[in-house]
Write a protein that holds these residues in place. Structure first.
Motif, PDB file in Angstrom:
ATOM      1  N   ASP A 267       0.870  -1.236  -0.022  1.00 12.69           N
ATOM      2  CA  ASP A 267      -0.126   0.109  -0.099  1.00 12.69           C
ATOM      3  C   ASP A 267       0.788   1.388  -0.050  1.00 12.69           C
ATOM      4  O   ASP A 267       0.437   2.197  -0.631  1.00 12.69           O
ATOM      5  CB  ASP A 267      -0.833  -0.105   1.310  1.00 12.69           C
ATOM      6  CG  ASP A 267      -1.994  -1.142   1.117  1.00 12.69           C
ATOM      7  OD1 ASP A 267      -2.227  -1.577   0.022  1.00 12.69           O
ATOM      8  OD2 ASP A 267      -2.703  -1.330   2.016  1.00 12.69           O
ATOM      9  N   ARG A 268       1.922   1.236   0.629  1.00 14.69           N
ATOM     10  CA  ARG A 268       2.798   2.344   0.985  1.00 14.69           C
ATOM     11  C   ARG A 268       3.642   2.674  -0.364  1.00 14.69           C
ATOM     12  O   ARG A 268       3.490   3.942  -1.037  1.00 14.69           O
ATOM     13  CB  ARG A 268       3.985   1.972   1.849  1.00 14.69           C
ATOM     14  CG  ARG A 268       4.954   3.121   2.071  1.00 14.69           C
ATOM     15  CD  ARG A 268       5.945   2.915   3.421  1.00 14.69           C
ATOM     16  NE  ARG A 268       6.928   3.648   3.121  1.00 14.69           N
ATOM     17  CZ  ARG A 268       8.268   3.670   4.192  1.00 14.69           C
ATOM     18  NH1 ARG A 268       7.975   2.681   4.910  1.00 14.69           N
ATOM     19  NH2 ARG A 268       9.038   4.322   3.907  1.00 14.69           N
TER      20      ARG A 268
ATOM     21  N   ALA B 262       0.778   4.429  -2.912  1.00 11.89           N
ATOM     22  CA  ALA B 262       0.650   5.769  -2.535  1.00 11.89           C
ATOM     23  C   ALA B 262       1.683   6.548  -3.074  1.00 11.89           C
ATOM     24  O   ALA B 262       1.491   7.751  -3.426  1.00 11.89           O
ATOM     25  CB  ALA B 262       0.559   5.756  -0.920  1.00 11.89           C
ATOM     26  N   TYR B 263       2.959   5.824  -2.906  1.00 11.13           N
ATOM     27  CA  TYR B 263       4.126   6.737  -3.507  1.00 11.13           C
ATOM     28  C   TYR B 263       3.845   6.956  -4.992  1.00 11.13           C
ATOM     29  O   TYR B 263       4.609   8.002  -5.386  1.00 11.13           O
ATOM     30  CB  TYR B 263       5.736   5.881  -3.359  1.00 11.13           C
ATOM     31  CG  TYR B 263       6.831   6.660  -3.563  1.00 11.13           C
ATOM     32  CD1 TYR B 263       7.419   7.653  -2.433  1.00 11.13           C
ATOM     33  CD2 TYR B 263       7.607   6.710  -4.803  1.00 11.13           C
ATOM     34  CE1 TYR B 263       8.358   8.291  -2.740  1.00 11.13           C
ATOM     35  CE2 TYR B 263       8.603   7.323  -5.179  1.00 11.13           C
ATOM     36  CZ  TYR B 263       9.078   8.390  -3.880  1.00 11.13           C
ATOM     37  OH  TYR B 263      10.189   8.721  -4.431  1.00 11.13           O
ATOM     38  N   TYR B 264       3.700   6.014  -5.639  1.00  9.17           N
ATOM     39  CA  TYR B 264       3.444   6.044  -7.212  1.00  9.17           C
ATOM     40  C   TYR B 264       2.355   7.373  -7.572  1.00  9.17           C
ATOM     41  O   TYR B 264       2.652   8.076  -8.161  1.00  9.17           O
ATOM     42  CB  TYR B 264       2.749   4.858  -8.017  1.00  9.17           C
ATOM     43  CG  TYR B 264       3.690   3.499  -7.956  1.00  9.17           C
ATOM     44  CD1 TYR B 264       5.105   3.749  -7.729  1.00  9.17           C
ATOM     45  CD2 TYR B 264       3.221   2.416  -8.453  1.00  9.17           C
ATOM     46  CE1 TYR B 264       5.999   2.601  -7.959  1.00  9.17           C
ATOM     47  CE2 TYR B 264       4.006   1.345  -8.842  1.00  9.17           C
ATOM     48  CZ  TYR B 264       5.357   1.382  -8.437  1.00  9.17           C
ATOM     49  OH  TYR B 264       6.122   0.130  -8.809  1.00  9.17           O
ATOM     50  N   ASN B 265       1.394   7.435  -6.590  1.00 11.68           N
ATOM     51  CA  ASN B 265       0.586   8.330  -6.802  1.00 11.68           C
ATOM     52  C   ASN B 265       1.025   9.678  -6.651  1.00 11.68           C
ATOM     53  O   ASN B 265       0.570  10.771  -7.079  1.00 11.68           O
ATOM     54  CB  ASN B 265      -0.916   8.069  -6.130  1.00 11.68           C
ATOM     55  CG  ASN B 265      -1.657   6.684  -6.582  1.00 11.68           C
ATOM     56  OD1 ASN B 265      -1.426   6.306  -7.910  1.00 11.68           O
ATOM     57  ND2 ASN B 265      -2.354   6.020  -5.709  1.00 11.68           N
ATOM     58  N   GLU B 266       1.558   9.646  -5.521  1.00 12.88           N
ATOM     59  CA  GLU B 266       2.059  11.263  -5.055  1.00 12.88           C
ATOM     60  C   GLU B 266       3.391  11.400  -5.765  1.00 12.88           C
ATOM     61  O   GLU B 266       3.665  12.718  -5.824  1.00 12.88           O
ATOM     62  CB  GLU B 266       2.763  10.950  -3.424  1.00 12.88           C
ATOM     63  CG  GLU B 266       1.327  10.811  -2.636  1.00 12.88           C
ATOM     64  CD  GLU B 266       2.027  10.107  -1.182  1.00 12.88           C
ATOM     65  OE1 GLU B 266       3.330  10.236  -1.017  1.00 12.88           O
ATOM     66  OE2 GLU B 266       1.071   9.764  -0.399  1.00 12.88           O
TER      67      GLU B 266
END
Length: 653
Positions: free
Chosen positions: A171-172, A175-179
């Motif tokens: 999940d982390r 989230a990094y991909y999206n941010e």
């Protein structure tokens, strides 16, 4: 205010020492080298790293096949790799071998840290393993029962293993991909990782093996060696001193600005590698750029197809700059591209010889003709075409900077060539030969000559990251020093000193190729790629036999005795000698690729056998009227000869 330079850290993958490097490997390395050279040109403190991934089952098996100790085997491949990178002017700052102590000690500490943090647990692995890719796959991931990455067969493995808990970080990572939308480029690669691996559920990763012993031992458990991807991926930080010294080069250069990889290993660099870094509580690289493959017209390069291209052949015959230019101009970085003999020769002839080479030759020639070789810098009067030329030069520089930061090398070179074409058009627009007829128009003629020289100088500056020799030759022919090649010199101030004198007569920086001859030469090298790959050649007492021919085929060949009457080296062709031979009934010229084995002096007076009815061809602009017979084996070549008593022109039967 700090005077320290901005840093820029760029890496290539570390390559497997499993055989001779083809142009695919060279492509990756040249791309990274081009970016490193560009950032140095801008004044950055650049660190460019490449190297060799030397552990794992595949390497152990390759060494056994060669009847060598693994360390001896990998060291020999490293020598060959460094020789190739030197030949290609690769400006790396660090070359890592994963068998080096600085790396192995660091990997042991990193693995122990994973253990201490509870990211690794011991269990038993059962699944499908691809030895060439050093990768495990589930049944669902196989394609027609084979490896989804390389298409080769896999085999079932069941053994005790340490596992990395990938699920803990899934999940982390998402989230990094999206941010950080620019973390993976091209974006299509990111979508592949999300849809094919993360969303279906990340499997925990086996990070040790016990079925072979060529690797770094797991701390406290000598039965296991650390899985090659943990070992290999961490090289990007171990060479910076991590974890022993986190305040030196590691603090200075990490995180990496760009990590260049091929699309076949994007999963390891954008899933496993970021998760390892998260587990170490370290920042992730700013960007992973996954380029496409160099394809051939009939698919991937393959020795079994006889379509492999090695960079040494292209460099030795056509020069380093032509080779580097083709790789970065013809192939859109990030997408698959196609190599063909036709496209290589056309790029060399049209882009390099016609457009750039001809522009330089015309400029030097006109400068000598109209201004006694001195580049005019004073009392100049503008023409109506100057503003448009200057505007395109300014726009080219702006677009260059934008696209270089995006690593769109082919786009950058396309824009530079548009400026070269515009400068050639400027000659036609201003017609210097007409201006030269009227003394009153000499100030306008001077401006034309200055603009031509200045645009060539600008082009030389812009080409420096891509070509390592031609930019220096351009300014040399213009009578300028290499101090005129700085990025700051593009700012618009006069960069050509008053009194600068061009050379008397310039040599073509890119000689025009005989298209059909050179295309056939490249095809022949491709067909012979199996035989020439000595690193993977199966030892045999006898050479592979050629296809059988009939007696009628044989008698078509006209073999004649001849004496070499003169011999000389061919300019800019290290392998070729130009021979004059006496066939008794006539004199002929033969160009032969034997310069590595014979000096011209050795050949004069030597009796040889000539294929006399071979269709004449031009090689490097010289007519070759036949072929001299020779035998070769194991890098030894000896000319076929006959008894001195046999007269010239005698037929060999």
């Amino acid at each position: 205010m700090s005077n320290e330079k901005k840093t820029f850290y760029i890496t290539t993958p570390i390559y497997y020492p499993s055989g001779r490097f083809h142009i695919g490997t060279a492509y990756t390395t040249v791309a990274a080298d081009t970016m490193a050279r560009y950032k140095r040109l801008l004044g950055f403190d650049v660190r460019f790293q490449t190297g060799m991934d030397e552990h794992g089952q595949k390497i152990q098996e390759k060494a056994q096949e060669a009847n060598k100790e693994p360390k001896v085997y990998v060291d020999e491949i490293t020598v060959a790799a460094k020789k190739l990178w030197s030949m290609m002017d690769i400006s790396y700052d660090d070359y890592v071998q994963t068998t080096e102590e600085r790396h192995t000690k660091a990997v042991e500490k990193i693995f122990q840290k994973f253990l201490d943090n509870g990211d690794i647990y011991k269990g038993e692995y059962e699944g499908w393993y691809c030895t060439p890719c050093e990768s495990f796959f589930t049944e669902m991931q196989l394609v027609n029962g084979n490896c989804p990455d390389c298409g080769r067969p896999v085999h079932k493995v069941k053994e005790q293993s340490y596992f990395f808990n990938m699920k803990k970080y899934a999940d982390r990572l998402l989230a990094y991909y999206n941010e950080n939308p620019g973390f993976i480029e091209p974006e299509s690669r990111k979508n592949e990782m999300i849809n094919n691996f993360i969303k279906p559920g990340l499997e925990d990763l086996s990070v040790s093996r016990s079925s072979f012993d060529w690797g770094i031992r797991v701390p406290g458990d000598a039965k296991h060696v650390i899985y090659v991807w943990v070992d290999a991926l961490t090289n990007y930080i171990t060479t910076l001193g991590y974890p022993m010294d986190e305040n030196g080069e590691f603090a200075k250069y990490w995180p990496a600005d760009v990590q260049v990889v091929g699309k076949d290993i994007v999963r390891f660099h954008t899933i496993y590698w970021p998760i390892f870094l998260m587990a170490l509580d370290l920042p992730l690289p700013k960007k992973v750029f996954a380029h496409g493959f160099i394809m051939m017209k009939d698919g991937k390069m393959s020795k079994s197809k006889g379509n492999v291209i090695y960079p040494e052949m292209l460099i030795e015959r056509y020069g380093l700059d032509a080779t580097r230019y083709f790789l970065l101009r013809e192939l859109p970085f990030g997408s698959d591209g196609v190599f063909s003999p036709e496209s290589f020769v056309e790029r060399t002839n049209f882009d390099l010889a016609n457009d750039l080479g001809n522009l330089l030759n015309r400029t030097v020639s006109m400068m000598n003709k109209y201004f006694d070789g001195v580049i005019p810098t004073e009392n100049l009067v503008a023409t109506e075409f100057d503003a448009a030329l200057q505007a395109q030069a300014d726009e080219t520089i702006t677009k260059y900077e934008e696209n270089m930061d995006k690593m769109q090398f082919s786009v950058v070179l396309s824009d530079v060539w548009a400026l070269i074409s515009r400068t050639n058009k400027y000659i036609d627009e201003t017609s210097p030969w007409v201006l030269a007829k009227d003394e009153a128009l000499k100030p306008q003629l001077g401006m034309v000559m200055y603009n031509l020289a200045e645009n060539l100088r600008r082009v030389a500056v812009l080409l420096q990251p891509f070509m390592t020799k031609s930019p220096k030759e351009i300014v040399r022919q213009l009578g300028l020093s290499e101090e005129c090649l700085t990025w700051a010199s593009l700012s618009g101030e006069q960069a050509i000193p008053t009194g600068t004198t061009v050379i008397d007569k310039g040599e073509p920086i890119f000689p025009r190729l005989e298209a059909e001859v050179e295309m056939e030469y490249i095809r022949e090298q491709m067909r012979g790629s199996i035989k020439t790959d000595q690193s993977e050649k199966v030892e045999s007492e006898y050479e592979e036999q050629a296809p059988e021919i009939t007696f009628d085929d044989f008698v078509k060949t006209d073999l004649r005795v001849a004496t070499v009457t003169a011999a000389e080296k061919m300019p800019k062709a290290d392998k070729l000698l130009k021979l004059q031979v006496d066939l008794g009934y006539e004199q002929r010229q033969v160009v032969s690729g034997i310069a590595k084995f014979y000096t011209p002096e050795e050949l004069v007076g030597k009796k040889v056998i000539v294929v006399a009815n071979l269709k004449p061809v031009k090689l490097r602009g010289e007519l070759s009227q036949g072929m001299i017979l020779a035998g070769s084996k194991d890098d030894v070549l000896v000319l076929a000869s006959v008894d001195e008593k046999l007269a010239n022109g005698a037929k060999v039967k």
